[in-house]
Structure formats: C-alpha cells, structure tokens
Design an enzyme around this catalytic site. Structure first.
Site, short mmCIF file in Angstrom:
data_model
loop_
_atom_site.label_atom_id
_atom_site.label_comp_id
_atom_site.label_asym_id
_atom_site.label_seq_id
_atom_site.Cartn_x
_atom_site.Cartn_y
_atom_site.Cartn_z
N GLY A 24 43.06 -7.84 -45.68
CA GLY A 24 44.51 -7.95 -45.62
C GLY A 24 44.96 -9.02 -44.64
O GLY A 24 45.86 -9.81 -44.91
N ARG A 28 41.41 -12.27 -40.21
CA ARG A 28 40.09 -11.70 -40.53
C ARG A 28 39.38 -12.57 -41.56
O ARG A 28 38.16 -12.75 -41.51
CB ARG A 28 40.22 -10.27 -41.04
CG ARG A 28 38.89 -9.49 -41.02
CD ARG A 28 39.07 -8.06 -41.51
NE ARG A 28 40.10 -7.38 -40.74
CZ ARG A 28 40.87 -6.42 -41.22
NH1 ARG A 28 40.74 -6.04 -42.48
NH2 ARG A 28 41.77 -5.84 -40.46
N ARG A 47 52.08 -19.89 -46.38
CA ARG A 47 52.56 -18.68 -45.74
C ARG A 47 51.56 -18.13 -44.72
O ARG A 47 51.52 -16.92 -44.45
CB ARG A 47 52.92 -17.61 -46.78
CG ARG A 47 54.07 -17.99 -47.70
CD ARG A 47 54.27 -16.97 -48.81
NE ARG A 47 55.37 -17.37 -49.69
CZ ARG A 47 56.62 -16.90 -49.61
NH1 ARG A 47 56.92 -15.99 -48.69
NH2 ARG A 47 57.55 -17.31 -50.43
N ARG A 91 38.07 -6.10 -52.00
CA ARG A 91 38.96 -5.88 -50.85
C ARG A 91 38.16 -5.28 -49.72
O ARG A 91 37.42 -4.30 -49.91
CB ARG A 91 40.12 -4.96 -51.24
CG ARG A 91 40.85 -4.38 -50.04
CD ARG A 91 42.19 -3.78 -50.36
NE ARG A 91 42.60 -2.77 -49.40
CZ ARG A 91 42.92 -2.99 -48.13
NH1 ARG A 91 42.87 -4.21 -47.63
NH2 ARG A 91 43.30 -2.00 -47.33
N GLY A 93 39.12 -3.80 -46.17
CA GLY A 93 40.30 -3.50 -45.36
C GLY A 93 40.09 -2.34 -44.41
O GLY A 93 38.98 -1.83 -44.24
N SER A 94 41.17 -1.92 -43.82
CA SER A 94 41.16 -0.78 -42.89
C SER A 94 41.88 0.40 -43.53
O SER A 94 42.65 0.24 -44.48
CB SER A 94 41.83 -1.16 -41.57
OG SER A 94 43.17 -1.58 -41.79
N ASP A 208 41.80 4.43 -38.09
CA ASP A 208 42.67 5.47 -37.51
C ASP A 208 42.22 6.84 -37.99
O ASP A 208 41.76 6.99 -39.13
CB ASP A 208 44.13 5.26 -37.95
CG ASP A 208 44.68 3.92 -37.52
OD1 ASP A 208 45.20 3.83 -36.41
OD2 ASP A 208 44.57 2.96 -38.31
N ARG A 221 40.05 -4.22 -35.17
CA ARG A 221 40.24 -4.28 -36.62
C ARG A 221 39.83 -5.65 -37.15
O ARG A 221 39.20 -5.76 -38.19
CB ARG A 221 41.70 -4.02 -36.99
CG ARG A 221 42.19 -2.61 -36.79
CD ARG A 221 43.69 -2.57 -37.03
NE ARG A 221 44.27 -1.28 -36.71
CZ ARG A 221 44.87 -0.49 -37.59
NH1 ARG A 221 44.96 -0.86 -38.83
NH2 ARG A 221 45.38 0.66 -37.22
#
Length: 235
Positions: A24, A28, A47, A91, A93-94, A208, A221
């Site tokens: 995301g 990273r 962006r 993907r 991710g977290s 989390d 992260r």
C-alpha cells in the site's frame, strides 16, 4: 504523459513486469526495490505512487504502491491488468488481527476476502460474489513459506471500506465467523483479477492486535515485513 496509457501511471508499455508486488505504502515499494531488486528502474512517480522494475534472482519483477482502500487499489490494479499486460499482482500489506492465535508480525495469506464494500455492484451479478485468491499463487506461497521456515495462517480476511467504524460491534461479528484479520484492499484486487482473467494474491503481516495490546510503528510497518516480502519475491 502523452505516451502513457493512463494519467495515474507514468510508465509506458514494456516498463512494467508481468509480475507486480503491490504494497500500500509507496515508501515500502521504494524500500523493496532498493533492498531486493537488481538494477531497479523507477517507472512512475505520479501522485508520489512510486513504481520500480528490476530483477530478482534473474526474474523480472515490478513493485508499485497501491494506496489505501479499495478505490485506490481498484484503479491501480485495473490499469496494470488492462493497460500494462500484467499477469499477476501480489499485494503485500498490513492488517489487524481478529483472532487470538494471530500475533504481531505473523504472516497471513488471504485465501478469500470478505468485504463490507459495494465494489461488486459494478458487475451487476445476480447474487453475492466471493472474492478469492488464485489457488496456484496460494499453494506456491505456502510452499515457499515452508521452505523458508516461516509459519503462515491461511484463510479469510476482511476488506473493509471503513477504518474508523461507528458500529463498535463489527469486529466481533467478523471474528465470530473465523475471519483472521482485517485490511482494506484485497477484495477489490481479487475482483479486478477475476474480471480480467488474471491472477492475484494478498499476503499480510499483522501490524495491530485488535483484541490484545500491541501495534507496530509506521517505520516498523515500512521496513519490518521482510518475511512476507521474501515469500512474495520467491513465488
């Protein structure tokens, strides 16, 4: 920009590999490219969503940020599948853990992605679509994890449109159905892949603990998900 297929990506055709790793966070993506890829080339900064292509153990691979939420990954993954001829997106991710036996830094493989999103509305299906990962990628991810000695949990995750939910009971309900963790992107990625006839997989590192104390910092992260990254690169 005139030579690019989309206003959201500065790459021209041929600059993006058939396999794309998609965290995301664009920082990273930068970290992965600079740490793991040989001769990484930056192909987009539009962006501030960085994307790189390089090689990993002789295989061409790209890594690009996907942003937060289904609208964001929905745009980027759609364009990669349809405009840049990408075959598979993984993907990385977290997520927040919903189950007691899922702990900080554990790796979760999203075999399926429950969702509270209306993303599937666009397909006008006569029922409820079940977004799932490509089985070949799931199987290979589990094999690689075993080879690397990394335990993984495989099962349902929740892709939610809402981070701060006004209904305090929602996590309890998903937890009661055995959902392992909550994130915000996998369902849209899986639907885009299904509609395009392509392959997708979501792997998550727990950042989390929703029902216990514990969370990772932003820096942890960004930099601490090595086990997940190395599984994804080796698939």
């Amino acid at each position: 920009m005139e030579m690019t297929p989309t206003a959201h990506n500065g790459a021209v055709k041929g600059q993006i590999a058939k396999k794309v790793l998609m965290p995301g966070d664009p920082l990273r993506a930068k970290y992965i490219a600079e740490t793991y890829l040989e001769t990484p080339v930056l192909f987009t900064t539009v962006r501030n969503m960085f994307g790189y292509t390089g090689t990993y153990k002789g295989e061409e691979v790209s890594v690009m940020g996907g942003g937060m939420g289904m609208p964001s990954i929905g745009i980027y993954s759609y364009e990669l599948f349809h405009f840049y001829d990408v075959d598979q997106i993984i993907r990385i991710g977290s997520a927040g853990a919903l189950q007691d036996d899922v702990n900080l830094m554990d790796v979760v493989i999203g075999m399926g992605a429950c969702t509270d999103s209306n993303y599937a509305y666009q397909y006008a299906l006569p029922g409820t679509f079940a977004p799932i990962a490509d089985y070949g990628l799931v199987r290979r991810a589990v094999e690689v994890a075993e080879e690397q000695g990394t335990p993984v949990a495989v099962g349902n995750v929740l892709s939610s449109d809402v981070f701060y939910n006004a209904d305090a009971s929602v996590n309890d309900k998903w937890r009661s159905m055995g959902v392992l963790a909550v994130e915000m992107e996998a369902a849209a990625l899986y639907m885009n892949a299904a509609a395009a006839g392509k392959k997708a997989l979501c792997m998550l590192t727990i950042s989390d603990l929703i029902y216990k104390e514990g969370k990772l910092s932003a820096e942890e992260r960004q930099l601490g998900f090595r086990k997940m990254m190395e599984i994804a690169l080796a698939i």
